[in-house]
Design a protein around this motif. Sequence first.
Motif, mmCIF file in Angstrom:
data_model
loop_
_atom_site.group_PDB
_atom_site.id
_atom_site.type_symbol
_atom_site.label_atom_id
_atom_site.label_comp_id
_atom_site.label_asym_id
_atom_site.label_seq_id
_atom_site.Cartn_x
_atom_site.Cartn_y
_atom_site.Cartn_z
ATOM 1 N N VAL A 71 76.113 57.540 -1.957
ATOM 2 C CA VAL A 71 76.704 58.338 -0.710
ATOM 3 C C VAL A 71 76.049 59.831 -0.817
ATOM 4 C CG1 VAL A 71 78.646 56.629 -0.573
ATOM 5 C CG2 VAL A 71 78.743 58.757 -2.133
ATOM 6 N N GLY A 72 76.185 60.254 -1.779
ATOM 7 C CA GLY A 72 75.842 61.721 -1.651
ATOM 8 C C GLY A 72 74.272 61.777 -1.306
ATOM 9 N N GLY A 73 73.286 60.893 -1.553
ATOM 10 C CA GLY A 73 71.991 61.179 -1.291
ATOM 11 C C GLY A 73 71.958 60.588 0.449
ATOM 12 N N VAL A 74 72.602 59.826 0.807
ATOM 13 C CA VAL A 74 73.025 59.664 2.561
ATOM 14 C C VAL A 74 73.527 60.635 3.070
ATOM 15 C CG1 VAL A 74 73.912 58.024 4.211
ATOM 16 C CG2 VAL A 74 73.009 56.972 2.038
ATOM 17 N N VAL A 75 74.478 61.474 2.400
ATOM 18 C CA VAL A 75 75.108 62.450 3.213
ATOM 19 C C VAL A 75 73.925 63.738 3.499
ATOM 20 C CG1 VAL A 75 76.667 64.379 3.068
ATOM 21 C CG2 VAL A 75 77.457 62.206 2.314
ATOM 22 N N SER A 76 73.211 63.885 2.390
ATOM 23 C CA SER A 76 72.211 64.963 2.255
ATOM 24 C C SER A 76 71.299 64.455 3.453
ATOM 25 C CB SER A 76 71.293 65.142 1.078
ATOM 26 O OG SER A 76 72.336 65.549 0.088
ATOM 27 N N LEU A 77 70.462 63.112 3.343
ATOM 28 C CA LEU A 77 69.541 62.858 4.313
ATOM 29 C C LEU A 77 69.968 62.973 5.721
ATOM 30 C CD1 LEU A 77 66.825 61.409 4.280
ATOM 31 C CD2 LEU A 77 68.032 59.361 4.314
ATOM 32 N N SER A 78 71.318 62.423 5.960
ATOM 33 C CA SER A 78 72.085 62.342 7.368
ATOM 34 C C SER A 78 71.861 63.856 7.772
ATOM 35 C CB SER A 78 73.156 61.858 7.250
ATOM 36 O OG SER A 78 73.993 61.979 8.389
ATOM 37 N N ALA A 79 72.373 64.780 7.031
ATOM 38 C CA ALA A 79 72.624 66.191 7.317
ATOM 39 C C ALA A 79 71.013 66.812 7.883
ATOM 40 C CB ALA A 79 73.007 67.219 6.220
ATOM 41 N N ILE A 80 70.018 66.302 6.995
ATOM 42 C CA ILE A 80 68.654 66.905 7.510
ATOM 43 C C ILE A 80 68.174 66.207 8.692
ATOM 44 C CG2 ILE A 80 66.221 66.719 6.608
ATOM 45 C CD1 ILE A 80 67.134 67.505 3.956
ATOM 46 N N ILE A 81 68.368 64.861 8.797
ATOM 47 C CA ILE A 81 67.732 64.037 9.990
ATOM 48 C C ILE A 81 68.483 64.665 11.262
ATOM 49 C CG2 ILE A 81 67.894 62.039 11.180
ATOM 50 C CD1 ILE A 81 67.440 60.434 8.433
ATOM 51 N N ALA A 82 69.806 65.095 10.950
ATOM 52 C CA ALA A 82 70.688 65.556 12.274
ATOM 53 C C ALA A 82 70.063 66.695 12.744
ATOM 54 C CB ALA A 82 72.131 65.412 11.926
#
Lengths: 318, 330
Positions: A71-82
Amino acid sequence: MSAVTALLRQPLVVALILIAGLLWLGETLSPGFASGQQILRLLIVAALLGIVAAGQNLVILGGREGIDLSVGGVVSLSAIIAGNLMAGDNAGIPLAILACVVAGAFFGLLNGIGVTLLRIPPLVMTLGMLGVLQGLLVVVRQGIPSGRAAPALADFVSRTFLFGLPGILWLWVVIGLVMAFLLNRTVFGHRIYAIGSNEQAAFMAGVPVKAIRIALFVLSGVFAAITGICLLGYSGSSFANVGEQYMLASIIAVVFGGTPLSGGKGGYTGTMAGAFLLVILQSILTTVNIDESGRQMVFGATLLVLMLFYGRGRSMRA
Amino acid sequence: MASIEAPARPRSSSAVKRAFERYPFLPALIILVVLIALNGWFQPRSLSLVGVTGLVKTYLALMLLAVAQTYVIYAGDIDLSAGAIVSLVNVVIVGVMAQWGGDGVTIVAALAIGLATGLACGIVNGIVVAALRLQAIVATFATSIFFTGLALYIQPVAGTPAPTAFWRTYGGRILEIPFVFHVVVLFAVLLAILVRTRLSLRLLAVGDGQQESYQSGLPVTAIRMGGYALCGVFAALAAFCITGDTASGDPLVGGKMTLFSIAAVVLGGSALSGGYGTVVGSVIGALIIGFINSLVFFVGTPSEWQNLVQGVAILLALMAGVLVGRRARA
C-alpha cells in the motif's frame, strides 16, 4: 460490573476511551492541543491514514494471513502520477483521479492474482510488489519533474467544505458509511467474513473465494491510490516515498481498531478510531519537547502498551 | 492416500521429489547457479577472486540477517525489527570503540558488548511476542521503532568512523586468503553446529503445530523466545559485517535490510507459516538477491531502471521459488 467488562471488551470502546485520554493528556502537556481547530487538523491527517487502512482492513478481514505491504508504494506512486497529471491545474483533476485509481486497481489485481491463482502467501507477494513499486517510483521520478497539486484538490483537503468540515473528512465519513453498509448489509460483506473465518467452509457453501479475495486486493490498491491523491492535496507537491510511512501504520490502525491479523472478525468503524488514535499519539509526541530519539522510544513503547489492550493471542493452556 | 498413489508414479519423479524433500533449497540453488552463470557471461571479471570477494563482503551481512530471520520463521513467527537491531548494534560497537580507543582488546570488548546488545533485543522481542502473546508483525514493528530510537540516542547522525584496525581486518587478508572467507568458514561451522542443536528442531516443531507441541510437553514460550534470542545474536553478527564494510556508524543502516532478509528466507524455500525450512536456503536466498543486483548492473541497465528491474526480478524469483517448492513437495 459484567456489563462494564463486556463494554471494555469492545475494541471500539477501548479506542474511544484511549482517544479521549490522549486528547486530555495532550491538552495537559500543551494547552490548546485539544482545541476544535487542532482536532480538525488531526482528523485530516487521520483521514489520510484511515482511507489506506480501509483497504488494508478488507484484505486482513479476508483471512488466510491476508496483509498488503504494497500500500505504501501505491500511495507514493499515486501521489506522483496525480501531481504530474494535474500540474497545478484544476482541469487535470478528473484524468488524474482516473489514472491513479486505474493504477491502484492494476497493482491490487496483480497482488490478488498472485495470492489466489498462484497461491503465493500475501506477505511474500505484496512484499515483492513493494520492491517493484519502489523501482517504478525511481523511473517515474527521473523522467518528469515532480508535479504540483491543483488548487481545488488542496482546498478539498484543507478548506472548509460543508458544516465546518473540509471535503476530505466528508469523503472519510462516506467511506466509513459505505464500508459499514458493505460489511454488514451486503452479500459481498458477509462473504468476506465467511472466507476470513473459514475459507474451506465458505468454498463448500458456494462462495467464490478466489474472486472475492482478488476483489479485496483490488479495493486495497484503489483505497491506497485515493490516499495518494489526497496526500498530494495535503502536502502540495509529491516527493520521494511519501507513502512509505503508511505501510505498517495502516496495519497498526486496523489492529487498534479491533480487527485481528488472523481475519474473519472486526470492522471498519474501529479502524477509523484506530487511525485517529495513532495520529493523536504521534501528534502528542511531536508537541512535547524531546528529541527525535526519545520520541521514537516513547512511541515504540507506547504502541506495545496499547497492543496489550487489544487481542492478545490465547494462552495455550486454555 | 499418498501410499496408494505412490506405486503408480514413475520412479524418477519420486527420486526428484525425495531430493526436494531432503533439500528444500534446491530450487533456490538452481536459480543461484543460473544467476552466477549469467553474471559470468555478462562480466567475466565478476567471477574473479576480487569480484567474488567484493560480493561476499557486501552481502555477508544480509546472509547473516537472513539466517537470523530464519530461526524466528522456523517457529512461525516473524521479526520486523531485525534491521533495527543491526543499526543499534552498529552504533553501539562503533561508539564503544571510539570511546575506548581502537586497539585490539577494545575491539574484542566492543564486539562482546555488541553481541550482548543483539541478544538483549532478541529477548525483548521474545518477551513481547511469546510471553505477552502480541501479534508478531505489529509487536516487532513497535520494538523496531524503539530500537531505532535507542540507536538515534546513542548516535544521532551517521558518520562516526570505525577504527582503522577494524575495517582493515575485515577488508584484508589472513594467510593470503581474504578475511571474509575465513568468516564464511566460521559461519558454516557455526550453522552446522546449530542445525544439530535441540533448539533448531524444537523451533521447527513449534512452527509445525504450536498447540500440538505444547500438548506434547514442549516449553513453547521458551522455545519461541529462544528463536528470537538467536535472531538477535545473528543480527549482531550481521551488524559486525556491515560495520566492517561501511567502516562507520549509522543509526539507520539496517532499516532497509529487514524486508530483504524476509525475502531471502522465502527465496531459500522456507515456509513463512513455520515448521519447514533450512538456514542454508536463506544464505542462498541472500546470495540470489546479491547476484540479481550485480547482474542488473552488469547487463548495462540504465541507472534509473535498475531498481525496477531488480524489484521485478526478485518478485519473479520469489514466485518461482514458492511455486517450484510447492510442486516438489506436493
